[in-house]
Design a protein around this motif. Sequence first.
Motif, PDB file in Angstrom:
ATOM      1  N   ASN A 109      73.312  24.529 102.128  1.00 13.01           N
ATOM      2  CA  ASN A 109      73.860  23.583 101.156  1.00 13.01           C
ATOM      3  C   ASN A 109      75.197  23.043 101.667  1.00 13.01           C
ATOM      4  N   GLU A 110      75.441  21.772 101.452  1.00 15.56           N
ATOM      5  CA  GLU A 110      76.639  21.107 101.989  1.00 15.56           C
ATOM      6  C   GLU A 110      77.945  21.808 101.584  1.00 15.56           C
ATOM      7  N   ILE A 111      77.991  22.352 100.366  1.00 17.11           N
ATOM      8  CA  ILE A 111      79.224  22.978  99.872  1.00 17.11           C
ATOM      9  C   ILE A 111      79.597  24.222 100.672  1.00 17.11           C
ATOM     10  N   MET A 112      78.625  24.806 101.358  1.00 14.92           N
ATOM     11  CA  MET A 112      78.859  26.071 102.064  1.00 14.92           C
ATOM     12  C   MET A 112      79.786  25.920 103.271  1.00 14.92           C
ATOM     13  N   THR A 113      80.031  24.686 103.726  1.00 15.41           N
ATOM     14  CA  THR A 113      80.938  24.476 104.857  1.00 15.41           C
ATOM     15  C   THR A 113      82.397  24.367 104.410  1.00 15.41           C
TER      16      THR A 113
END
Length: 269
Positions: A237-241
């Motif tokens: 998921n994009e937020i994980m970066t």
Amino acid sequence: MKQVRAKKQLGQHFLTDLGIARRIADTVDACPELPVLEIGPGMGVMTQYLKEKPRPFKVVEIDKESVAYLNERWSDFQPQIISGDFLRMDLKEVFGGEQFVLTGNYPYDISSQIFFKMLDNKDLIPCCTGMIQREVALRIASEPGTKAYGILSVLIQAWYDTEYLFTVDETVFNPPPKVKSAVIRMTRNGVTDLGCDEVLFKRVVKTVFNQRRKMLRVSLKQIFNGEQQARQEFFTNEIMTKRPEQLTVRQFVELTNLVKAELEAVAKD
């Protein structure tokens, strides 16, 4: 009257500047009419100005020497002086279940615990003001993307609008602390439901900030352990970066919902 001796083990630093004491007392006026509870009045430097306000008012003091001093100074005020530990009190009993404003010159070493208790009783405390260590005040009022932004920032800002009011120098205390102080005000915002599991929200916030330099895809692995290992796609998921200090309160709510959905999914497998 004999002066109270400041006790290091209680984190006592008595404010000596009457002008600043009045300014702090007046911060409760943003929430008019509500009763006021002052924590740790000491020798009553703020108490004398809070007593003038036309509203119910009580103090809670753990130091028996200070309690004796206040009882002697204001014999007519004795019924409103609570001798005890704020952290152990049932706050519903203070004003018969009524909402109230919390204020005080808070002991530095337990200020965070005081605010966690405030959060646990947020429906009773629509407004909290007072003086704390400047570093903690900056944390509470800081915005995402700053070094000061952390656990206290997110958990408090989820429920309260925060204001850093002014800085207080070390020289106006006896004994002087080794750090500067600051006066803050926290006022309940309009949020009544975060839109996520509140217990899990706290857990997620604390977990990721305990490894604040790591990306969420790394720090969140602590939530998933044993047989509840998260699926690999969860971490794509994009937020994980992102790192925790980059997330707004709303994004933490969204993250909590993602974590809950994943916990439920792996539990079914």
